[in-house]
Design a protein around this motif. Structure first.
Motif, PDB file in Angstrom:
ATOM      1  N   THR A 164      49.581  72.216  61.448  1.00 18.29           N
ATOM      2  CA  THR A 164      50.205  72.414  60.130  1.00 18.29           C
ATOM      3  C   THR A 164      49.969  73.810  59.579  1.00 18.29           C
ATOM      4  O   THR A 164      50.418  74.113  58.475  1.00 18.29           O
ATOM      5  CB  THR A 164      49.659  71.380  59.133  1.00 18.29           C
ATOM      6  OG1 THR A 164      48.232  71.503  59.051  1.00 18.29           O
ATOM      7  CG2 THR A 164      50.024  69.964  59.562  1.00 18.29           C
ATOM      8  N   GLY A 165      49.259  74.656  60.331  1.00 16.65           N
ATOM      9  CA  GLY A 165      49.031  76.017  59.891  1.00 16.65           C
ATOM     10  C   GLY A 165      47.794  76.222  59.052  1.00 16.65           C
ATOM     11  O   GLY A 165      47.527  77.334  58.598  1.00 16.65           O
ATOM     12  N   LYS A 166      46.995  75.171  58.849  1.00 16.46           N
ATOM     13  CA  LYS A 166      45.770  75.329  58.058  1.00 16.46           C
ATOM     14  C   LYS A 166      44.661  76.005  58.855  1.00 16.46           C
ATOM     15  O   LYS A 166      43.679  76.479  58.279  1.00 16.46           O
ATOM     16  CB  LYS A 166      45.305  73.964  57.561  1.00 16.46           C
ATOM     17  CG  LYS A 166      46.278  73.311  56.569  1.00 16.46           C
ATOM     18  CD  LYS A 166      45.758  71.957  56.112  1.00 16.46           C
ATOM     19  CE  LYS A 166      46.730  71.316  55.129  1.00 16.46           C
ATOM     20  NZ  LYS A 166      46.262  69.975  54.676  1.00 16.46           N
ATOM     21  N   ALA A 167      44.787  76.011  60.173  1.00 19.80           N
ATOM     22  CA  ALA A 167      43.845  76.687  61.063  1.00 19.80           C
ATOM     23  C   ALA A 167      44.584  76.995  62.358  1.00 19.80           C
ATOM     24  O   ALA A 167      45.677  76.470  62.605  1.00 19.80           O
ATOM     25  CB  ALA A 167      42.624  75.808  61.338  1.00 19.80           C
ATOM     26  N   LEU A 168      44.006  77.856  63.170  1.00 22.16           N
ATOM     27  CA  LEU A 168      44.630  78.117  64.462  1.00 22.16           C
ATOM     28  C   LEU A 168      44.520  76.888  65.357  1.00 22.16           C
ATOM     29  O   LEU A 168      45.424  76.587  66.130  1.00 22.16           O
ATOM     30  CB  LEU A 168      43.963  79.317  65.128  1.00 22.16           C
ATOM     31  CG  LEU A 168      44.092  80.650  64.384  1.00 22.16           C
ATOM     32  CD1 LEU A 168      43.424  81.758  65.161  1.00 22.16           C
ATOM     33  CD2 LEU A 168      45.550  80.991  64.103  1.00 22.16           C
ATOM     34  N   PHE A 169      43.411  76.187  65.265  1.00 19.79           N
ATOM     35  CA  PHE A 169      43.247  74.883  65.901  1.00 19.79           C
ATOM     36  C   PHE A 169      42.010  74.237  65.298  1.00 19.79           C
ATOM     37  O   PHE A 169      41.181  74.904  64.668  1.00 19.79           O
ATOM     38  CB  PHE A 169      43.116  74.975  67.429  1.00 19.79           C
ATOM     39  CG  PHE A 169      42.043  75.908  67.920  1.00 19.79           C
ATOM     40  CD1 PHE A 169      40.729  75.498  68.038  1.00 19.79           C
ATOM     41  CD2 PHE A 169      42.360  77.206  68.290  1.00 19.79           C
ATOM     42  CE1 PHE A 169      39.745  76.352  68.496  1.00 19.79           C
ATOM     43  CE2 PHE A 169      41.379  78.083  68.750  1.00 19.79           C
ATOM     44  CZ  PHE A 169      40.065  77.652  68.846  1.00 19.79           C
ATOM     45  N   GLY A 170      41.920  72.932  65.443  1.00 21.02           N
ATOM     46  CA  GLY A 170      40.794  72.202  64.889  1.00 21.02           C
ATOM     47  C   GLY A 170      40.454  71.005  65.743  1.00 21.02           C
ATOM     48  O   GLY A 170      41.261  70.559  66.565  1.00 21.02           O
ATOM     49  N   GLY A 171      39.246  70.468  65.543  1.00 15.87           N
ATOM     50  CA  GLY A 171      38.861  69.299  66.317  1.00 15.87           C
ATOM     51  C   GLY A 171      37.445  68.870  66.009  1.00 15.87           C
ATOM     52  O   GLY A 171      36.778  69.416  65.112  1.00 15.87           O
ATOM     53  N   PHE A 172      36.989  67.894  66.770  1.00 16.77           N
ATOM     54  CA  PHE A 172      35.637  67.360  66.601  1.00 16.77           C
ATOM     55  C   PHE A 172      35.107  66.996  67.980  1.00 16.77           C
ATOM     56  O   PHE A 172      35.844  66.497  68.833  1.00 16.77           O
ATOM     57  CB  PHE A 172      35.633  66.110  65.708  1.00 16.77           C
ATOM     58  CG  PHE A 172      34.255  65.660  65.308  1.00 16.77           C
ATOM     59  CD1 PHE A 172      33.710  66.053  64.090  1.00 16.77           C
ATOM     60  CD2 PHE A 172      33.494  64.854  66.140  1.00 16.77           C
ATOM     61  CE1 PHE A 172      32.436  65.658  63.715  1.00 16.77           C
ATOM     62  CE2 PHE A 172      32.215  64.452  65.782  1.00 16.77           C
ATOM     63  CZ  PHE A 172      31.685  64.852  64.552  1.00 16.77           C
ATOM     64  N   SER A 173      33.823  67.254  68.199  1.00 18.37           N
ATOM     65  CA  SER A 173      33.201  66.850  69.456  1.00 18.37           C
ATOM     66  C   SER A 173      31.812  66.320  69.183  1.00 18.37           C
ATOM     67  O   SER A 173      31.135  66.775  68.259  1.00 18.37           O
ATOM     68  CB  SER A 173      33.135  68.024  70.438  1.00 18.37           C
ATOM     69  OG  SER A 173      32.367  69.086  69.906  1.00 18.37           O
ATOM     70  N   GLY A 174      31.414  65.341  69.964  1.00 17.89           N
ATOM     71  CA  GLY A 174      30.070  64.800  69.888  1.00 17.89           C
ATOM     72  C   GLY A 174      29.285  65.185  71.126  1.00 17.89           C
ATOM     73  O   GLY A 174      29.813  65.168  72.239  1.00 17.89           O
ATOM     74  N   SER A 175      28.041  65.552  70.945  1.00 18.28           N
ATOM     75  CA  SER A 175      27.171  65.945  72.052  1.00 18.28           C
ATOM     76  C   SER A 175      25.870  65.179  71.903  1.00 18.28           C
ATOM     77  O   SER A 175      25.208  65.284  70.868  1.00 18.28           O
ATOM     78  CB  SER A 175      26.924  67.448  72.002  1.00 18.28           C
ATOM     79  OG  SER A 175      26.074  67.844  73.050  1.00 18.28           O
ATOM     80  N   PHE A 176      25.501  64.410  72.933  1.00 19.55           N
ATOM     81  CA  PHE A 176      24.427  63.436  72.770  1.00 19.55           C
ATOM     82  C   PHE A 176      23.281  63.677  73.750  1.00 19.55           C
ATOM     83  O   PHE A 176      23.486  63.781  74.957  1.00 19.55           O
ATOM     84  CB  PHE A 176      24.980  62.027  72.952  1.00 19.55           C
ATOM     85  CG  PHE A 176      26.066  61.693  71.970  1.00 19.55           C
ATOM     86  CD1 PHE A 176      25.756  61.262  70.691  1.00 19.55           C
ATOM     87  CD2 PHE A 176      27.407  61.832  72.312  1.00 19.55           C
ATOM     88  CE1 PHE A 176      26.748  60.959  69.779  1.00 19.55           C
ATOM     89  CE2 PHE A 176      28.408  61.545  71.407  1.00 19.55           C
ATOM     90  CZ  PHE A 176      28.076  61.106  70.130  1.00 19.55           C
ATOM     91  N   LEU A 177      22.080  63.764  73.209  1.00 13.82           N
ATOM     92  CA  LEU A 177      20.841  63.800  73.972  1.00 13.82           C
ATOM     93  C   LEU A 177      20.232  62.401  73.943  1.00 13.82           C
ATOM     94  O   LEU A 177      20.647  61.555  73.149  1.00 13.82           O
ATOM     95  CB  LEU A 177      19.873  64.802  73.354  1.00 13.82           C
ATOM     96  CG  LEU A 177      20.425  66.212  73.088  1.00 13.82           C
ATOM     97  CD1 LEU A 177      19.388  67.045  72.351  1.00 13.82           C
ATOM     98  CD2 LEU A 177      20.821  66.871  74.385  1.00 13.82           C
TER      99      LEU A 177
END
Length: 891
Positions: A306-319
């Protein structure tokens, strides 16, 4: 190699709940387990994809258990494990690993250190012997450690040159304060300078024990025969008393912001929160929450659409003991980072207030369950999945995840989000792009050092390896594909496999923007590629993604496209793939967003050190106006119209330039019917375009440095044009010579001289890049600025020695064995099989070309390699490109 849990995105099939088996137990899905009397746990997973096997030895020790003040001890021991053991010298280990194909490595994490081989099934006993010998003991010679310390310090410099790693280091220190997770396992140069070989040996002898290890084997082998060998090799290794492990008492996380410069072409904002760990009862919920937030249906991804950012996302990293969740978005160079961060915060606030929809939670759960089945499509992936479940989560199997995922409810997901995602618990990073200086030419990087040493003499292999390596034969391929071409020119290749109830599809259209985009429209292909994310004309973005989720499929469209789908949903998956590929939505508003995003990304790219280094290298290698020198600019992308993008799509996306490979639980008749129904109406008009770069003259020698103030280490590329192409008869001889020079990891000439002997680099690789009409030879390494010249001198010397002296009989035999076994190892996963078939089809070669190459390799002799290196390699004509801090040329 060090794997940091924070940036190691663990497989979604890690299990929760259960205990390890303690007796021999043939189980469902071809799983056999045994625990030896000395405590070694063994799990064998039979998979008949190819005559290949992966072994992973998991020692339950890592950076958590290191002595205070020495954070890299476990990492250093991992390195020294490749320096030899009593009864197996480092040269023998390197030679053996090379003979088996060179596909071996290790990694150190917080609580587990892994050593793994992927080898032909016939070499299983050799891999097991190596694991057993190294479990019994390891050489810790002070001189060897002094040399290896140089290599490991180059790895430290490499990672410390990465802005993300710098943030990651500070993030862990704050998020996990007071626990072993507060430091990374990489180590520091000052601590390595204080580390002794005796201290490393003590660490190994304390923690490397059968009752502190899990051996996982996945492949096409006889489990009972393997168990007999395992008991013989490991059964009499004594157990040890394992020390108590450190406690984890997590403190409350306080909000904090980290601001760092970066050499990335775009800026990044990240919000990070502590999450449950792999062994936490809430881990399955946290995993589903993370994947739902990262979905293409989610609002973070939508920021880029939508143009609010160049790209966006979420990631989870688990120990094992804790995890981290990252909400992230990108902004253009010079953009408003705070505004983008506010957008991320708005999405996370809405997630807390409104929750994630029950439909998206269900779709996420179903795809995570499907992932368990997809893991069977790779030998190394399957072994890693079991290692992660047993060693990291300390549970019985990956399949335990199925029950845990099925039990997760939308209410649990949303309750966890409310508990975790609070501003007062967030650690924030703002990574701002920093411009590079212009490349600076130099007269030379040649050092004054003298390196007159000759290659090492032949390595005498242990008796238990000689039979396996004595005879070289052409590997028997298990790939016997069907191939057909539709009336529209689309080629389809089918490889039936029954190891899982899944199907993977990989396709590629032979295009070349540098030759096909009109002048002034550089970057049109990038804008087009982004447009496929808006779905199809019929469904649109969200409905299209919802349709994929409904059948637990993964899809990507463009000039390269793919589909991963459960076998039962193959026809529907192909229908959706074809709809996106052949009828992309291309909305006007979407075009404006993608154009804006591409302009923002390219504006930063053209000022970044990596790009400037690459483009200057190109100008040094190729003549003016060579098409490979074309590149997007903000102006060329900003002047595009939607009609330009559509025209480029219409002229370059053609069925008669396309190959599709289908591999999995399917037969050729079914594939023909499905592909014809989905892609049969696709038409091409006009003559086929030429997408191959033209031939180029040889280059002249030159040197330059591209400044990169964010780096602690120089990245070096040596390159020259090559009068050799992908169809040249001499390519086999040059490829074989390159195996002697750079193949087999630590056993190659370059690794032996630059890393093992010199301690100048962490890794060094040489390689060929051959096209239809041109070729290129490159050598790459990273090192401290004051070592660039010395390392370069060694590289040039080693190449010239191969031009003046035939390789030894042992080197030739080893190189042949490596290439022949690599041909077999190339069939160890669906993706590698498909990639090989795509490559051959697009190059217009027979699908059995690797078998033909195997015979060519067998027939080669040392004089042919010497002659080919003398004819084609031009080490005095290298272009030397250095990116990083100012180098000491030594000139």
């Amino acid at each position: 190699m060090i794997k940091q849990g924070g940036f190691l995105i663990l497989a979604t099939l890690l299990a929760f709940g259960g205990t390890a088996a303690a007796v021999d137990k043939p189980a469902a899905d071809n799983v056999t387990r045994v625990t030896l009397n000395n405590g070694l746990r063994v799990v064998i997973v039979r998979n008949t994809l190819a005559p290949v096997v992966t072994t992973e030895m998991n020692y339950l020790v890592g950076s958590n258990e290191v002595p205070k003040g020495f954070p890299g001890t476990a990492h250093a021991v991992e390195h020294m494990m490749f320096r030899g053991s009593p009864g197996l010298s480092k040269d023998q280990l390197g030679a053996i690993s090379a003979n088996m194909g060179g596909d071996f490595d290790a990694d150190t994490t917080e609580g587990v250190t892994q050593y793994f081989f992927t080898v032909p099934s016939s070499d299983l006993d050799i891999a097991l012997r190596i694991h057993a010998i190294r479990m019994r003991g390891v050489n810790m010679d002070a001189k060897d450690w002094a040399q290896e310390r140089g290599a490991i310090e180059q790895e430290v410099s490499r990672d410390n040159s990465n802005p993300s790693y710098k943030f990651f280091t500070e993030l862990r220190a704050r998020m996990f304060k007071g626990t072993p997770y507060a430091h990374t396992g990489l180590g520091t140069r000052p601590s390595f300078d204080k580390t002794t070989a005796a201290a490393l040996k003590k660490f190994h002898d304390t923690w490397y024990a059968p009752n502190n290890a899990i051996l996982v084997i996945a492949g096409n082998i006889d489990p009972q025969k393997a168990l007999v060998e395992i008991k013989s090799l490991f059964g009499n290794i004594p157990r040890k008393k394992i020390p108590e492990r450190p406690d984890f008492k997590f403190q409350a996380v306080a909000a904090h912001t980290v601001q760092l410069p970066t050499d990335y072409p775009v800026g990044m904002v990240l919000r990070a929160w502590r999450m449950p760990g792999l062994r936490d009862k809430d881990y399955p919920t946290a995993m589903v929450l993370s994947q739902a937030l990262g979905s293409e249906r989610g609002d973070l991804f939508a920021m880029g659409m939508t143009g609010k950012a160049l790209f966006g996302g979420f990631s989870g990293s688990f120990l094992p003991q804790a995890g981290m969740g990252f909400a992230e978005a990108a902004f253009p160079r010079g953009g408003d980072a705070q505004k983008v961060l506010e957008g991320v915060d708005a999405v996370m606030a809405s997630t807390i207030a409104k929750g994630i929809s029950a439909d998206l939670v269900t779709a996420t759960k179903n795809k995570a369950i499907a992932d368990i089945e997809f893991e069977k499509n790779s030998m190394s992936g399957l072994a890693n999945a079991w290692s992660q479940a047993l060693a990291y989560q300390q549970v019985s199997s990956p399949d335990a995840m199925r029950r845990a995922i099925e039990a997760v409810t939308p209410a649990q997901v949303n309750a966890l989000a409310k508990r975790i995602f609070k501003p007062e618990y967030a650690i924030t990073a703002i990574l701002t792009p920093e411009s590079s200086g212009k490349p600076v030419s130099h007269k030379g990087f040649g050092g004054a050092e003298s390196f007159a040493s000759k290659p090492n003499g032949p390595v005498t292999l242990p008796d238990w390896t000689k039979k396996a390596f004595a005879t070289l034969t052409i590997p028997k391929s298990t790939i016997h594909p069907d191939s057909f071409t539709l009336d529209n020119g689309l080629r389809v290749i089918v490889q039936p496999e029954t190891v899982s109830k899944t199907i993977e599809v990989y396709g590629q259209i032979k295009t070349n923007q540098d030759l096909q985009a009109p002048n002034g429209q550089e970057g049109v292909a990038g804008v087009l590629n982004g447009m496929f994310s808006y779905g199809s004309t019929h469904l649109g973005r969200l409905k299209f993604q919802t349709s994929l989720d409904a059948i637990s499929a993964y899809e990507s469209a463009g000039s390269s496209f793919s589909l991963l789908v459960p076998a039962a949903n193959f026809a529907e998956g192909m229908k959706l793939l074809a709809e996106n590929e052949l009828h992309p939505a291309m909305p006007e508003q979407g075009f404006m967003v993608m154009q804006h995003n591409q302009v923002g990304q390219v504006a930063g790219l053209v000022k970044s050190p990596g790009f400037l280094n690459e483009i200057h290298l190109g100008h040094a290698l190729f003549p003016p106006k060579d098409p490979v020198l074309r590149h997007p600019t903000p102006k060329s992308i900003g002047s595009l119209k939607l009609a330009d993008v559509k025209n480029y799509y219409d002229t370059t996306f053609r069925p008669d330039m396309t190959t599709i490979v289908v591999i999995g639980d399917v037969d050729a008749a079914q594939v023909r019917k499905v592909v014809k129904a989905s892609f049969g109406d696709w038409k091409a008009s006009g003559a086929k375009p030429d997408t191959d770069y033209p031939a180029v003259p040889m280059n002249k020698s030159s040197q330059f440095t591209t400044p990169d103030s964010s780096a602690a280490q120089d990245s070096v590329t040596l390159a020259h044009n090559l009068a050799l192409t992908e169809n040249s008869a001499d390519r086999y001889a040059v490829e074989m010579g390159n195996e002697v020079l750079s193949g087999g990891a630590l056993s190659s000439r370059l690794s032996r001289d630059l890393r093992i002997k010199g301690g100048l680099v962490y890794s060094v690789r040489s390689g060929l890049n051959l096209d239809k009409n041109r070729g290129q030879f490159t050598v790459t390494y990273g090192c401290d600025p004051d070592k660039v010249a010395q390392a370069r001198t060694m590289v040039v010397r080693d190449i010239k020695q191969m031009q003046d002296t035939p390789v030894s009989a042992d080197e030739l035999h080893t190189a042949k064995g490596m290439l022949l076994r690599q041909i077999a190892l190339g069939e160890s996963s669906f993706q590698s099989i498909a990639g090989r078939l795509l490559e051959l089809s697009l190059e217009g070669k027979p699908l059995n070309s690797y078998t033909v190459a195997a015979q060519k390799y067998l027939d080669l002799d040392a004089p042919a390699i010497e002659a080919a290196f003398k004819k084609y390699l031009k080490p005095d004509d290298f272009v030397t490109a250095v990116k990083g801090p100012a180098s000491k040329t030594g000139a």
